[in-house]
Design an enzyme around this catalytic site. Structure first.
Site, PDB file in Angstrom:
ATOM      1  N   CYS A  43      -0.135  33.703  10.374  1.00 38.42           N
ATOM      2  CA  CYS A  43       0.330  34.385  11.371  1.00 38.42           C
ATOM      3  C   CYS A  43       0.955  33.141  12.130  1.00 38.42           C
ATOM      4  O   CYS A  43       0.086  32.900  13.577  1.00 38.42           O
ATOM      5  CB  CYS A  43      -1.359  35.232  11.746  1.00 38.42           C
ATOM      6  N   GLU A  91       0.647  -1.173   0.354  1.00 43.13           N
ATOM      7  CA  GLU A  91      -0.336   0.069   0.062  1.00 43.13           C
ATOM      8  C   GLU A  91       1.063   1.292   0.171  1.00 43.13           C
ATOM      9  O   GLU A  91       1.331   2.155   0.945  1.00 43.13           O
ATOM     10  CB  GLU A  91      -1.269  -0.189   1.142  1.00 43.13           C
ATOM     11  N   PRO A  92       1.626   1.453  -1.100  1.00 41.51           N
ATOM     12  CA  PRO A  92       2.366   2.715  -1.080  1.00 41.51           C
ATOM     13  C   PRO A  92       1.303   3.895  -1.098  1.00 41.51           C
ATOM     14  O   PRO A  92       0.668   3.937  -1.444  1.00 41.51           O
ATOM     15  CB  PRO A  92       3.416   2.338  -1.717  1.00 41.51           C
TER      16      PRO A  92
HETATM   17  C1  LIG Z   1      -0.378   5.626   5.422  1.00 44.24           C
HETATM   18  C2  LIG Z   1      -0.577   4.183   5.193  1.00 44.24           C
HETATM   19  C3  LIG Z   1      -0.103   4.125   3.829  1.00 44.24           C
HETATM   20  C4  LIG Z   1       0.802   4.165   3.496  1.00 44.24           C
HETATM   21  O1  LIG Z   1       1.879   5.005   3.998  1.00 44.24           O
HETATM   22  P1  LIG Z   1       3.267   6.022   2.538  1.00 44.24           P
HETATM   23  O2  LIG Z   1       4.347   6.123   3.899  1.00 44.24           O
HETATM   24  O3  LIG Z   1       2.115   7.166   2.115  1.00 44.24           O
HETATM   25  O4  LIG Z   1       3.238   4.907   1.651  1.00 44.24           O
HETATM   26  C5  LIG Z   1      -0.360   2.935   3.760  1.00 44.24           C
HETATM   27  N1  LIG Z   1      -0.944   1.179   4.909  1.00 44.24           N
HETATM   28  C6  LIG Z   1      -1.796   2.524   5.265  1.00 44.24           C
HETATM   29  C7  LIG Z   1      -2.576   1.414   6.976  1.00 44.24           C
HETATM   30  C8  LIG Z   1      -1.049   3.550   6.237  1.00 44.24           C
HETATM   31  O5  LIG Z   1      -2.103   4.419   7.408  1.00 44.24           O
END
Ligand SMILES: *Cc1c(COP(=O)(O)O)cnc(C)c1O
Length: 440
Positions: free
Chosen positions: A363, A292-293
């Site tokens: 600000c 999940e990038p």
């Molecule tokens: C935030 C998140 C990601 C993505 O993280 P990156 O650092 O943006 O790649 C993937 N999986 C989960 C569960 C997340 O909370």
């Protein structure tokens, strides 16, 4: 080099002293659409997507899921959809955006540590593919809602792998956020509940996410080993074969020359090595993998253009150049001292002659975008480009100081298209009203 190791969008070039992205003159974009302006380069997004697919091509069954929270709008989701990505979402808003972008909802996973009943209902109505169940409260709630709708929810269990690798420095420095997921010692309890009581939860696998802006592939190696070990243990203890494993996101990007993130290929190598070794050791079949990038997919594609305004020189201390945006369009420097790199888009070949501090217009004294950066002499009206603002900029933007959120344009093949319009002053008051008794 992979795209997340580049400071600039891959199409960045200098033409007649101007910065061009996606074949478009950024100075013209600034004048045409106004500033601050987010510019997203489609080629850069597609390139990193290809790199991910190439790096993980040996897996029998892998799902690339874009983490929507890094940047979520209709056009960006559509691009990732055409790249074959699924979507990791964390709210009704992100799920709704995916739905409206025409995404197959089976490719959507719903993640988060405190999903509301309303959000769960919406997700079930849309028929999303997976829920990543984070805690006991949510398991009960999701089961209850699924049961009332006479349906079953396909789930992964979000687990916190960090608890048993506390010997590693990167864990001690807090890369693993314990707000999320089941600690390893609670996995048996939740699985027993699913087996006996939660008949409307269909357990498919496990999920972990170890942090963000990660530079050590070793972290992934350890994570994969722990996840495979858990799958094997669950099989032995509960007699359940789970064949899905989500390893989360987190690969780092290069914000400045000091940053040295690993390539996507290096990430894949660590995952593959850990996988081979652990599958052998624990004698289980290769599970379906989810990755999940977010940041590494979208950060490099984005730049923000600002117009320089006022100056303030404090002799022997520093010279401030104020830009027309700041912490409301990019909260990261103020929130966690994030560092960025910049250029003057209309003076790309001019010698860099002075150190300046790029201040925002908000600000707060903490509203500094870049401290002490060497740039050409900046005059009011010059266009300043800050790189690597694709991720966690627009998605974290606010209306602080009652300033309209900027527009976003997509560039590709020398063409630009507005994908998010600039907020208007009327947008700022659109949902407000004065109670009658105050109108007298
Ligand atoms: C935030 C998140 C990601 C993505 O993280 P990156 O650092 O943006 O790649 C993937 N999986 C989960 C569960 C997340 O909370």
């Amino acid at each position: 080099m992979s795209t997340n190791q580049s400071l600039r969008p891959v199409t960045a070039e200098i033409v007649e002293n101007h910065l061009f992205i996606g074949g478009c003159d950024t100075v013209e974009l600034a004048h045409k659409y106004g500033t601050p302006l987010y510019v997203i380069d489609e080629t850069t997004i597609r390139k990193i997507c290809s790199e991910y697919k190439e790096a993980f091509k040996d897996y029998h069954n892998i799902h690339m899921m874009y983490a929507c929270k890094s940047l979520c709008n209709l056009a960006v989701l559509k691009i990732l959809d055409t790249e074959g990505f699924g979507f990791d979402t964390v709210s009704a808003g992100e799920i709704y955006t995916a739905y409206k972008a025409g995404i197959n909802m089976k490719k959507v996973l719903f993640n988060g540590n405190n999903k509301s009943a309303k959000e769960i209902e919406l997700a079930l109505e849309y028929g999303i593919g997976r829920f990543s169940v984070d805690n006991f409260y949510e398991a009960e709630l999701l089961n209850r809602i699924a049961s009332s709708k006479n349906t079953k929810a396909d789930i992964l269990l979000r687990i916190t792998p960090g608890i048993e690798c506390h010997t590693h420095d990167y864990i001690q420095t807090g890369q693993i956020d314990s707000k999320f997921g089941f600690n390893l010692n609670l996995i048996d309890e939740i699985i027993n509940l699913i087996k006996t009581e939660y008949k409307n939860l269909n357990l498919k696998g496990i999920h972990a996410h170890i942090g963000s802006q990660i530079f050590e592939t070793r972290s992934y190696y350890d994570e994969v080993e722990i996840l495979i070990r858990e799958l094997a243990r669950i099989k032995e203890v509960h007699g359940i074969t789970l064949n899905e494993m989500n390893i989360g996101g987190g690969l780092g990007v290069k914000y400045t020359n000091d940053d040295t993130p690993p390539s996507v290929a290096e990430l894949a190598r660590a995952v593959t090595e850990a996988m081979k070794k652990a599958l052998d050791k624990y004698a289980i079949e290769e599970p379906v993998i989810y990755i999940e990038p977010g940041r590494s997919i979208i950060s490099t594609s984005g730049i923000t253009l600002y117009t320089a305004g006022s100056k303030k020189t404090i002799p022997n201390v520093r010279k401030y150049i104020a830009l027309d945006g700041g912490m409301a369009d990019n909260p990261r420097p103020a929130m966690y001292q994030a560092k960025y790199t910049a250029d003057v888009a209309n003076k790309m070949n001019n010698p860099k002659t002075e150190f300046v501090t790029l201040a925002g217009r908000y600000c707060e004294s903490g509203d500094i975008l870049i401290e002490n950066i060497k740039l050409p002499n900046i005059e009011a009206g010059d266009i300043v480009c800050i790189y690597n603002t694709g991720a966690y900029n627009y998605s974290m933007a606010s209306n602080y100081n009652r300033v309209e959120k900027p527009a976003m344009v997509l560039v590709n093949n020398s063409q630009s298209a507005m994908i998010v319009s600039r907020e208007s002053l009327d947008d700022l008051i659109a949902r407000e009203s004065i109670p009658d008794r105050l109108r007298k």
